[in-house]
Design a protein around this motif. Structure first.
Motif, PDB file in Angstrom:
ATOM      1  N   LYS A   1      25.211  42.866  41.627  1.00 13.54           N
ATOM      2  CA  LYS A   1      25.165  43.203  40.198  1.00 13.54           C
ATOM      3  C   LYS A   1      25.412  41.962  39.360  1.00 13.54           C
ATOM      4  N   LEU A   2      24.873  41.976  38.134  1.00  9.64           N
ATOM      5  CA  LEU A   2      25.162  40.937  37.161  1.00  9.64           C
ATOM      6  C   LEU A   2      26.459  41.295  36.439  1.00  9.64           C
ATOM      7  N   MET A   3      27.459  40.437  36.572  1.00 11.09           N
ATOM      8  CA  MET A   3      28.730  40.688  35.915  1.00 11.09           C
ATOM      9  C   MET A   3      28.732  40.164  34.474  1.00 11.09           C
ATOM     10  N   GLN A   4      28.031  39.038  34.265  1.00 13.42           N
ATOM     11  CA  GLN A   4      27.895  38.492  32.915  1.00 13.42           C
ATOM     12  C   GLN A   4      26.826  37.415  32.940  1.00 13.42           C
ATOM     13  N   VAL A   5      25.994  37.384  31.903  1.00 11.59           N
ATOM     14  CA  VAL A   5      24.979  36.337  31.735  1.00 11.59           C
ATOM     15  C   VAL A   5      25.201  35.705  30.372  1.00 11.59           C
ATOM     16  N   ALA A   6      25.496  34.411  30.355  1.00 12.63           N
ATOM     17  CA  ALA A   6      25.796  33.739  29.084  1.00 12.63           C
ATOM     18  C   ALA A   6      25.770  32.237  29.297  1.00 12.63           C
ATOM     19  N   THR A   7      25.915  31.504  28.200  1.00  8.41           N
ATOM     20  CA  THR A   7      26.014  30.049  28.286  1.00  8.41           C
ATOM     21  C   THR A   7      27.346  29.680  28.953  1.00  8.41           C
ATOM     22  N   PRO A   8      27.431  28.480  29.545  1.00 12.10           N
ATOM     23  CA  PRO A   8      28.669  28.101  30.243  1.00 12.10           C
ATOM     24  C   PRO A   8      29.926  28.206  29.393  1.00 12.10           C
ATOM     25  N   ASP A   9      29.839  27.818  28.114  1.00 12.21           N
ATOM     26  CA  ASP A   9      31.036  27.869  27.276  1.00 12.21           C
ATOM     27  C   ASP A   9      31.493  29.296  27.023  1.00 12.21           C
ATOM     28  N   VAL A  10      30.531  30.220  26.868  1.00 14.81           N
ATOM     29  CA  VAL A  10      30.893  31.621  26.655  1.00 14.81           C
ATOM     30  C   VAL A  10      31.465  32.229  27.938  1.00 14.81           C
ATOM     31  N   ILE A  11      30.859  31.902  29.063  1.00 13.26           N
ATOM     32  CA  ILE A  11      31.371  32.395  30.349  1.00 13.26           C
ATOM     33  C   ILE A  11      32.829  31.981  30.531  1.00 13.26           C
ATOM     34  N   TYR A  12      33.139  30.751  30.163  1.00 12.09           N
ATOM     35  CA  TYR A  12      34.497  30.219  30.365  1.00 12.09           C
ATOM     36  C   TYR A  12      35.478  30.726  29.310  1.00 12.09           C
ATOM     37  N   GLU A  13      35.058  30.667  28.047  1.00 14.36           N
ATOM     38  CA  GLU A  13      35.977  30.990  26.953  1.00 14.36           C
ATOM     39  C   GLU A  13      36.027  32.477  26.618  1.00 14.36           C
ATOM     40  N   GLN A  14      34.945  33.207  26.895  1.00 12.88           N
ATOM     41  CA  GLN A  14      34.888  34.617  26.525  1.00 12.88           C
ATOM     42  C   GLN A  14      34.393  35.479  27.695  1.00 12.88           C
ATOM     43  N   PRO A  15      35.081  35.439  28.815  1.00 13.49           N
ATOM     44  CA  PRO A  15      34.671  36.288  29.935  1.00 13.49           C
ATOM     45  C   PRO A  15      34.767  37.755  29.547  1.00 13.49           C
ATOM     46  N   GLU A  16      33.889  38.564  30.119  1.00 12.12           N
ATOM     47  CA  GLU A  16      33.865  39.981  29.758  1.00 12.12           C
ATOM     48  C   GLU A  16      34.660  40.855  30.718  1.00 12.12           C
ATOM     49  N   SER A  17      35.136  40.262  31.808  1.00 11.84           N
ATOM     50  CA  SER A  17      35.871  41.052  32.796  1.00 11.84           C
ATOM     51  C   SER A  17      36.866  40.166  33.533  1.00 11.84           C
ATOM     52  N   ARG A  18      37.810  40.834  34.193  1.00 14.54           N
ATOM     53  CA  ARG A  18      38.767  40.100  35.025  1.00 14.54           C
ATOM     54  C   ARG A  18      38.045  39.298  36.095  1.00 14.54           C
ATOM     55  N   TYR A  19      36.989  39.902  36.662  1.00 14.12           N
ATOM     56  CA  TYR A  19      36.269  39.233  37.745  1.00 14.12           C
ATOM     57  C   TYR A  19      35.711  37.892  37.282  1.00 14.12           C
ATOM     58  N   VAL A  20      35.032  37.883  36.135  1.00 16.06           N
ATOM     59  CA  VAL A  20      34.435  36.645  35.637  1.00 16.06           C
ATOM     60  C   VAL A  20      35.517  35.639  35.261  1.00 16.06           C
ATOM     61  N   ALA A  21      36.559  36.104  34.584  1.00 17.66           N
ATOM     62  CA  ALA A  21      37.653  35.209  34.198  1.00 17.66           C
ATOM     63  C   ALA A  21      38.289  34.552  35.415  1.00 17.66           C
ATOM     64  N   ASP A  22      38.475  35.326  36.471  1.00 16.19           N
ATOM     65  CA  ASP A  22      39.133  34.835  37.675  1.00 16.19           C
ATOM     66  C   ASP A  22      38.211  33.958  38.509  1.00 16.19           C
ATOM     67  N   PHE A  23      36.905  34.252  38.468  1.00 12.05           N
ATOM     68  CA  PHE A  23      35.960  33.506  39.302  1.00 12.05           C
ATOM     69  C   PHE A  23      35.686  32.118  38.742  1.00 12.05           C
ATOM     70  N   ILE A  24      35.693  31.986  37.425  1.00  9.95           N
ATOM     71  CA  ILE A  24      35.361  30.712  36.780  1.00  9.95           C
ATOM     72  C   ILE A  24      36.634  29.964  36.413  1.00  9.95           C
ATOM     73  N   GLY A  25      36.919  28.900  37.131  1.00  9.70           N
ATOM     74  CA  GLY A  25      38.061  28.058  36.797  1.00  9.70           C
ATOM     75  C   GLY A  25      39.410  28.711  37.045  1.00  9.70           C
ATOM     76  N   ASP A  26      40.465  28.028  36.623  1.00  6.78           N
ATOM     77  CA  ASP A  26      41.831  28.543  36.730  1.00  6.78           C
ATOM     78  C   ASP A  26      42.139  29.455  35.555  1.00  6.78           C
ATOM     79  N   VAL A  27      42.919  30.500  35.813  1.00  6.36           N
ATOM     80  CA  VAL A  27      43.284  31.406  34.733  1.00  6.36           C
ATOM     81  C   VAL A  27      44.571  32.129  35.084  1.00  6.36           C
ATOM     82  N   ASN A  28      45.360  32.441  34.076  1.00  2.00           N
ATOM     83  CA  ASN A  28      46.517  33.321  34.217  1.00  2.00           C
ATOM     84  C   ASN A  28      46.100  34.711  33.774  1.00  2.00           C
TER      85      ASN A  28
END
Length: 380
Positions: free
Chosen positions: A230-257
């Protein structure tokens, strides 16, 4: 990825309602027996994009690419290229080339002959092949190595030969399957920018499959984060990093608390989140509609958190903790800080001076602080 220059229109065809996608997936399903590799996927990719399919092993990204190339047939759904249904079209009849991680160069042929191999089997007049090969050699800066065999050049140069061979027939679409996986880190980073430069010069649409988040974020105009077909999110790199739409995307891209919380109170522009007994609530600004008592996740990147020995007075959020570990990474230092409830937060600080005095060390009592807009409130 096409870059912005002064007086240049920003490259974002996906924001233009009248732009026609080059590639269209519509309700695509791919099953292998009882296993569903791609589940009802719909996606548009535009001409001149450097598009990245990103995700862990088994997420479906390679299956998606193989369907584009014609090596797999969708179980259901439609795939079009430039308005044409390509599902029934044989791989060798599609205006698509694919560059594999292994490069698949012919060891007995020279660099120039490797690049010319496909051209000699194409309708191109023989009188034009040498000129096209020379053009490709210039593009990848390998003119001096034209007569060498693959084993006589470096890994990075072999990668460029494979790229030149893939582009020689001027395909509408180039598929890159983990193209930099065999290179060491420094060379991989350098080659990422070379790929971007070549793609921008030619205007060819690139689709890259990778599990390397940094690679996808560096080269791509847009990123599609995938999981379990499934597609979890499709966006530009800055949006993927700064505005993830789910825990999965936030956790998968870079470090995050990721901080689990409950809405305790609505306030101007956002909410007050309770997250641990005895800990000060988190003030978070967000447009996400929530009700009192709702559960949510507050995601905040380590670089958005300041660390200090004194409690700051100018931040909306400040929580006390104790330094457990420090990682010196050259350009930044990362601090693992334990909260009173046992939770561990990560904060990072830039080492802007070569010999900066490090006033914070192991076991120190510190304060972590951040603004109300520093994190993202997630509900899924």
């Amino acid at each position: 990825m096409p870059s912005e220059k002064p007086n240049q229109i920003r490259f974002a065809p996906w924001e233009d309602t009248e732009a026609v996608p080059l590639i269209r997936f519509r309700n695509v399903v791919k099953k292998f027996g009882e296993f569903t590799a791609i589940e009802n996927l719909t996606l548009d990719i535009y001409e001149r994009e450097f598009f990245a399919l990103l995700g862990p092993s088994g997420c479906g990204k390679t299956t998606l690419m193989r369907m584009l190339a014609g090596f797999e047939t969708p179980t259901a759904g439609e795939i079009t290229l430039d308005g044409r249904d390509i599902v029934p079209v044989a791989p060798n009849r599609r205006p698509i080339n694919m560059m594999f991680q292994s490069y698949a160069l012919f060891p007995h042929l020279s660099v120039a002959d490797n690049i010319a191999f496909g051209l000699k089997r194409s309708p191109m007049p023989k009188s034009e092949i040498a000129g096209r090969v020379e053009e490709m050699l210039r593009l990848v800066r390998l003119q001096k190595f034209a007569s060498r065999k693959p084993h006589q050049i470096s890994g990075g140069q072999r990668q460029r030969v494979a790229l030149a061979r893939s582009l020689a027939k001027a395909p509408k679409l180039l598929l890159l399957d983990e193209p930099l996986g065999a290179l060491d880190r420094k060379l991989r980073e350098d080659t990422q920018f070379e790929l971007m430069d070549i793609q921008e010069k030619l205007g060819t649409t690139f689709v890259i499959v990778t599990h390397d988040q940094e690679e996808a974020m560096t080269v791509a105009s847009r990123v599609a984060v995938m999981d379990e077909g499934k597609l979890m999110q499709v966006a530009t790199p800055d949006v993927i990093y700064e505005q993830p739409e789910s825990r999965y995307v936030a956790d998968f891209i870079g470090d995050v608390n990721l901080i689990e919380g409950t809405v305790a109170e609505a306030e101007e522009g956002g909410y007050k989140l309770v997250w641990a007994d005895g800990a000060p609530p988190i003030h978070a600004e967000t447009d996400v509609p929530l009700s009192l008592g709702d559960s949510c996740t507050f995601a905040i990147r380590p670089e958005k958190i300041a660390i200090s020995t004194d409690k700051p007075d100018d931040r909306a959020n400040a929580v006390p903790g104790k330094v457990l570990d420090i990682g010196y990474l050259g350009n930044i230092s990362t601090y693992h800080v334990q909260m009173p409830n046992g939770a561990i937060f990560k904060a990072s600080a830039t080492n802007s001076r070569r010999l900066s005095r490090r006033g914070i060390t192991w076991e120190d009592e510190v304060w972590l602080s951040f603004t109300a807009t520093a994190g993202v409130v997630l509900t899924q």
